[in-house]
Scaffold this motif. Structure first.
Motif, PDB file in Angstrom:
ATOM      1  N   ARG A 117      -0.147   7.906  -0.656  1.00 51.70           N
ATOM      2  CA  ARG A 117      -1.077   7.326   0.314  1.00 51.70           C
ATOM      3  C   ARG A 117      -2.304   6.705  -0.357  1.00 51.70           C
ATOM      4  O   ARG A 117      -2.798   5.669   0.088  1.00 51.70           O
ATOM      5  CB  ARG A 117      -1.490   8.403   1.329  1.00 51.70           C
ATOM      6  N   ASP A 118      -2.793   7.311  -1.448  1.00 58.01           N
ATOM      7  CA  ASP A 118      -3.942   6.728  -2.151  1.00 58.01           C
ATOM      8  C   ASP A 118      -3.575   5.380  -2.767  1.00 58.01           C
ATOM      9  O   ASP A 118      -4.372   4.436  -2.740  1.00 58.01           O
ATOM     10  CB  ASP A 118      -4.441   7.676  -3.244  1.00 58.01           C
ATOM     11  N   LEU A 119      -2.375   5.288  -3.318  1.00 58.07           N
ATOM     12  CA  LEU A 119      -1.918   4.016  -3.887  1.00 58.07           C
ATOM     13  C   LEU A 119      -1.778   2.970  -2.797  1.00 58.07           C
ATOM     14  O   LEU A 119      -2.138   1.799  -2.995  1.00 58.07           O
ATOM     15  CB  LEU A 119      -0.579   4.225  -4.609  1.00 58.07           C
ATOM     16  N   SER A 162       9.092   6.741 -13.471  1.00 58.68           N
ATOM     17  CA  SER A 162       8.309   7.297 -12.363  1.00 58.68           C
ATOM     18  C   SER A 162       8.536   6.455 -11.111  1.00 58.68           C
ATOM     19  O   SER A 162       8.920   5.274 -11.192  1.00 58.68           O
ATOM     20  CB  SER A 162       6.821   7.319 -12.701  1.00 58.68           C
ATOM     21  N   ILE A 163       8.289   7.062  -9.960  1.00 52.09           N
ATOM     22  CA  ILE A 163       8.476   6.343  -8.697  1.00 52.09           C
ATOM     23  C   ILE A 163       7.604   5.089  -8.626  1.00 52.09           C
ATOM     24  O   ILE A 163       8.105   4.008  -8.274  1.00 52.09           O
ATOM     25  CB  ILE A 163       8.233   7.280  -7.502  1.00 52.09           C
ATOM     26  N   PRO A 164       6.292   5.153  -8.970  1.00 54.91           N
ATOM     27  CA  PRO A 164       5.496   3.917  -8.920  1.00 54.91           C
ATOM     28  C   PRO A 164       6.041   2.815  -9.827  1.00 54.91           C
ATOM     29  O   PRO A 164       6.012   1.634  -9.468  1.00 54.91           O
ATOM     30  CB  PRO A 164       4.102   4.380  -9.380  1.00 54.91           C
ATOM     31  N   ALA A 165       6.552   3.196 -11.009  1.00 54.67           N
ATOM     32  CA  ALA A 165       7.092   2.195 -11.933  1.00 54.67           C
ATOM     33  C   ALA A 165       8.366   1.566 -11.384  1.00 54.67           C
ATOM     34  O   ALA A 165       8.574   0.347 -11.506  1.00 54.67           O
ATOM     35  CB  ALA A 165       7.360   2.833 -13.288  1.00 54.67           C
ATOM     36  N   ALA A 183       3.224  -3.443   0.061  1.00 57.62           N
ATOM     37  CA  ALA A 183       1.798  -3.389  -0.248  1.00 57.62           C
ATOM     38  C   ALA A 183       1.496  -3.928  -1.643  1.00 57.62           C
ATOM     39  O   ALA A 183       0.548  -4.696  -1.839  1.00 57.62           O
ATOM     40  CB  ALA A 183       1.284  -1.950  -0.111  1.00 57.62           C
ATOM     41  N   MET A 184       2.295  -3.531  -2.631  1.00 58.78           N
ATOM     42  CA  MET A 184       2.061  -3.991  -4.000  1.00 58.78           C
ATOM     43  C   MET A 184       2.319  -5.485  -4.142  1.00 58.78           C
ATOM     44  O   MET A 184       1.781  -6.133  -5.039  1.00 58.78           O
ATOM     45  CB  MET A 184       2.916  -3.188  -4.975  1.00 58.78           C
ATOM     46  N   CYS A 201       9.386   5.894   3.520  1.00 57.81           N
ATOM     47  CA  CYS A 201       8.748   6.501   2.358  1.00 57.81           C
ATOM     48  C   CYS A 201       8.048   5.425   1.521  1.00 57.81           C
ATOM     49  O   CYS A 201       7.199   4.704   2.019  1.00 57.81           O
ATOM     50  CB  CYS A 201       9.796   7.288   1.566  1.00 57.81           C
ATOM     51  N   GLY A 202       8.425   5.275   0.243  1.00 62.36           N
ATOM     52  CA  GLY A 202       7.761   4.314  -0.629  1.00 62.36           C
ATOM     53  C   GLY A 202       8.087   2.873  -0.355  1.00 62.36           C
ATOM     54  O   GLY A 202       7.557   1.974  -1.031  1.00 62.36           O
ATOM     55  N   GLY A 203       8.943   2.594   0.617  1.00 67.21           N
ATOM     56  CA  GLY A 203       9.248   1.203   0.951  1.00 67.21           C
ATOM     57  C   GLY A 203       8.021   0.412   1.347  1.00 67.21           C
ATOM     58  O   GLY A 203       7.916  -0.789   1.061  1.00 67.21           O
ATOM     59  N   SER A 204       7.064   1.070   2.009  1.00 69.24           N
ATOM     60  CA  SER A 204       5.835   0.367   2.384  1.00 69.24           C
ATOM     61  C   SER A 204       5.036  -0.039   1.154  1.00 69.24           C
ATOM     62  O   SER A 204       4.313  -1.039   1.168  1.00 69.24           O
ATOM     63  CB  SER A 204       4.974   1.235   3.303  1.00 69.24           C
TER      64      SER A 204
END
Length: 219
Positions: free
Chosen positions: A145-147, A89-92, A128-129, A121-124
């Motif tokens: 955005r919620d993540l 998955s993208i988050p993983a 953040a993580m 996109c998910g680079g931020s």
């Protein structure tokens, strides 16, 4: 100026290639354009993307002391479905960057005066993580955005967000908009306009900044 576009295992190719091409195109329209290069935290290597057998070669290591711009793409993988994140998955995929040298190098990048870190996109979410942009305004793909907000980052519903040394783009194709905005900001509107004409694309949306009159109503 030197722009280093970061590659990591599972990156989204369009997130990386779009800003690389736009920033590089500045050298076609002005004498003092931006020199872009693909890099990785580990140094020169072939980096597999999240798109099947497609990979790109990082020709150098990410060196914050060497760069003026650092661009971080998002990942490509299975979309989150509300269940426990799968390994693909993208988050993983994004979370796996936390076990590499990348977070420390991105912290060094944000700490260096005069260097701008841009994300697509998910680079931020990588930043953040890693706990690097808590309390700062940023954007990402609407599905993340919620993540983003859960990390303590101020999630903004805008295509491009400018917070000084941090410029973030919302979705995959926003890599074009982020890069064109960086051209305007760093080299001026004539260069940005010329590259827009060259690639036959007009930058979309108003860039969000935390300035100006206070809103009386949220929209």
């Amino acid at each position: 100026m030197i722009a280093q576009v970061v590659l990591f295992d599972g990156f989204d190719p369009l997130d990386a290639v779009a800003p690389y091409e736009v920033l590089s195109a500045s050298g076609m329209v002005t004498r003092n354009g931006i020199e872009a290069e693909f890099v990785s935290a580990e140094g020169p290597r072939q980096v597999p993307s999240g798109l099947g057998g497609l990979s790109l070669r990082a020709t150098a290591a990410l060196r914050p002391q060497h760069a003026d711009l650092v661009v971080v793409p998002g990942a490509l993988g299975r979309l989150p479905d509300g269940n426990e994140p799968a390994d693909d998955s993208i988050p993983a995929v994004l979370a796996r960057t936390l076990d590499t040298p990348l977070p420390a190098l991105l912290k060094e990048s944000l700490d260096r005066p005069g260097l701008t870190v841009a994300t697509v996109c998910g680079g931020s979410l990588v930043l953040a993580m890693a706990g690097l942009i808590e309390g700062r305004p940023a954007t990402t793909h609407h599905m993340g955005r919620d993540l983003l907000a859960a990390t303590g980052t101020v999630a903004v519903d805008a295509r491009v967000v400018d917070d000084g040394d941090l410029v973030t783009g919302a979705s995959v194709t926003s890599g074009l908009d982020v890069a064109l905005y960086l051209l305007e900001r760093e080299l001026g509107p004539r260069v940005a306009h010329a590259v827009e004409k060259l690639i036959a694309y007009e930058r979309r949306g108003t860039v969000w900044r935390g300035t100006g009159a206070e809103l009386t109503v949220e929209v």
